[in-house]
Write an enzyme that holds these catalytic residues in place. Sequence first.
Site, PDB file in Angstrom:
ATOM      1  N   ASP A 493      39.540  11.228  35.772  1.00  0.00           N
ATOM      2  CA  ASP A 493      39.270   9.714  36.472  1.00  0.00           C
ATOM      3  C   ASP A 493      40.563   9.377  37.024  1.00  0.00           C
ATOM      4  O   ASP A 493      41.295   9.212  35.949  1.00  0.00           O
ATOM      5  CB  ASP A 493      38.686   8.636  35.513  1.00  0.00           C
ATOM      6  N   GLU A 546      38.972  13.191  40.233  1.00  0.00           N
ATOM      7  CA  GLU A 546      38.503  12.318  41.102  1.00  0.00           C
ATOM      8  C   GLU A 546      39.372  10.916  41.383  1.00  0.00           C
ATOM      9  O   GLU A 546      40.531  10.535  40.987  1.00  0.00           O
ATOM     10  CB  GLU A 546      37.580  10.671  40.215  1.00  0.00           C
TER      11      GLU A 546
END
Length: 861
Positions: A493, A546
């Site tokens: 992330d 991401e």
Amino acid sequence: MAVALESYCGLVVEFWPPSTSLEDWQVDDLHKSHHKNPASVLGCHKLDDDHLCIAGCQLHIFRVWHPSLEAEGLEVLLHLDSLEEDEDCQPVAYAFEMRRRSAWLYEAVVALPEGWLAEAEDPGRAPSGGALQLPRYRVIFQGAAGQEVLHDTFGYTGVLMAEVDLDEFQGGNFLAIADSMGCHCVRAGAVFGLRFAVWAPKAQFVSVVGDWNNWDGRACPMRRRHRSVGGGFSGVWELFIPFGYEEASVPFGNKYGFKIHSADGQDIVKIDPFAQEFEVPSDMDYCPALNSSVVSSCDDSYRQQPFEWSDSSWMTRREEKGRIAMSLLEPMAIYEVHLPSWRRDPNGGLIGYRDLATQLVEHVKAMNFNYVELIGLAHHPFLGSWGYQVTGYYSSFSLLGSPDDLKFLINEMHTAGIGVIMDFVPAHFCKDACGFSRYDGSPTFEYDDPREGEQTEWGTCIFNFKKNEVRSFLLGSALFWAQRYHIDGFRCDAVSCMIYRNFGKADGEWIPNENGTDSNLEAVSLLQDLNRSMKRHWPGVIMIAEESTSWTSVTDLRRADFCLGFDLKWDLGWMNDTLIYLEEPACNKPSNHGKLMLRNHYLQNERWVAPLSHDEVANMKGSLIEKMGRKENLAFYDRVRLLSALYGYQAAGPGRPLLFMGQEIGQGREWNCRQSLDWHEGDEQTRKGLCTWVSELMAVYRHHKPLHMGDDEPHLKSGPFFGSKFDYLESNADACVVAFCRHWNRERPVIAIFNFSPKFYHNYAIGCPYWGGWQVLLNSDDQRYGGRGGGPGNSSWVCTGQAKSDCSDSLSLDLPGSSCIVLLAPERFEDARARVPPKMMSGAPQDTDGDIEYALDDLGF
């Protein structure tokens, strides 16, 4: 005064050498838990030989410190094992009465033969995992529950972390860190106990506190771990706490933490950063003042009966595919799940990992996904963070069960042929008072300067990627999950937050790197190390970024300064552009058609996941079905039809499709992490059709190789013919029609046609690269999927006919409004090449600078 003594003789206090009893100031420091070196005064130590008058005998002072010894009037006996053995080959035991020095502290002086107390071993020679020297004594006293045996913490000398462990920890590459740091149940000789190690380099004093010692910082003061060469403090504090002869005496399930006295005089209680379990938060709607670590009975590296996995065939196949760099040629249809809100019981209560396992496996298989991505898997005390403000980097989310319960769920997934990806958050951490923020009273895990160490937009702290100990912590965490939980992939992330120093910051709020630019060089090197380590130790595990910017070479495997080395990258640009386009009213779609085509300019640069994720269905953004035609207030049925076309566009195009839970039934409201999906909506006839469409779409994606094996470097030629892996056949802005062809070697090509307008087009002609009969694999407007039945039906055939202006062969077929049609090429397509292929096919870029045609050298083999 010299005293005539024999071995194994206890001295009454009148004959103790001067200053033998512990000084008052040291006793006071122990009671304040502020003693600088408790190991130097507690336990067993030799006294000066001048007080003995016989050779071969030495005086030893025993000081036992324990909260059970608080009451006055206790009879406390020191039991020693001699060096000699009796006829049963057992050490001869001696008992001596101990003298009360203060509450908690008893002392005794005993004459013992030379060599009774073993010489301290060189810590530099300790094996990995450390080495404890066992005491030859124990303490027995009459307590409330009868006669009790105390095992002295400070009777166990030696080190818990070897020099080689510290070298790797301080070198930033301690991959087995989970087995050395934190809390573990071990057996030292015949005694079971807990070993603790924590990194708090600027702390003045550290104690282990927990339920078993009433969270009293005096009870278990920790030792500083000094280096054997040079003697410098390593920043690590360690302690072994013995409990008893039975494993049941270890307080499994007890809450614990570390009481830290900081350099500025503050006493703070912190969690264990390496804890493998945490208590269930009392209120998930607020960040608790303390979310305690828990002594775990599920520590597979140390317990006698580790969790029994039955997924060996899955793991073997995964490794084999990884070692020959074939993992990314497999289909990846990903179902993104937030377990606490996927399904709840009829009363709205949570369902645990084990009870979810069967239901989730059945649903995923029915929908023909072959991967799940679990968000919020690592422990986080605040449910509203969705798992992106982590406190337990080595612990599963306690709300749904134990670590073994989660392993059970993952094992069930694997035995059903479903891979498991987890969200991993190496960029930042929450500022919870009990967590990593200012861990030892000063910036520890974060940068010192707030311009480097804070992400003000999110209210979090950024990990200090320069510190090698932090790098070991983060690298070790990912490898821990791969080893202990058999995780098949990591979606990292907020990679953009890591690699850019100015991410989300205005001018003046950030510091350039040493080159004067905005890239975070140490974060880049950490990600490179992470990806290389994973490929080296766990081949076949998929690493996904991401990353929301135009950073080049995110998925480049070459050893270059700018190449991050991920396997895949989320295509957030595709997601945003496509959803913006589909929100527009029909009259505005032609002017926004470029958003559909923009992807073609960068497809070649990376390897992609095409996500329709949780981020797009929360925070007042609405659900996917709400987005369809939102600006023209499209009717519900028409929204479902347009949503079906979107899913087809996602699955048929380059990139691995990822769909967030609930969107397969077209849930009406946006996602709420605190309540179950609205499964009752799935019983509606229209939504049932949508669910069937998603299931059969994913089955077609997985079965037909051109739809997944040609995902990477899609503009390269594939096979002996003129087709690239991905070629546009039609891009008609006014009609809102897009069509493309997918190739993979000699597999039958697949054409996907999309009509994003509400209009029904009769006999729409599309240039075709092969003449003959094409089989209809899917038509989203088929009545099976709740459609109106327009266009060619499933399993029917359409044949090429007259030429178009730009090609020699074309398909003429009816295109229902808001639809997706997927066609399979003729069986002998090699002999049916169009004399003049569609013009768009010949204009595709042929950039061959990438590294997607994997080489084993790239992967480190």
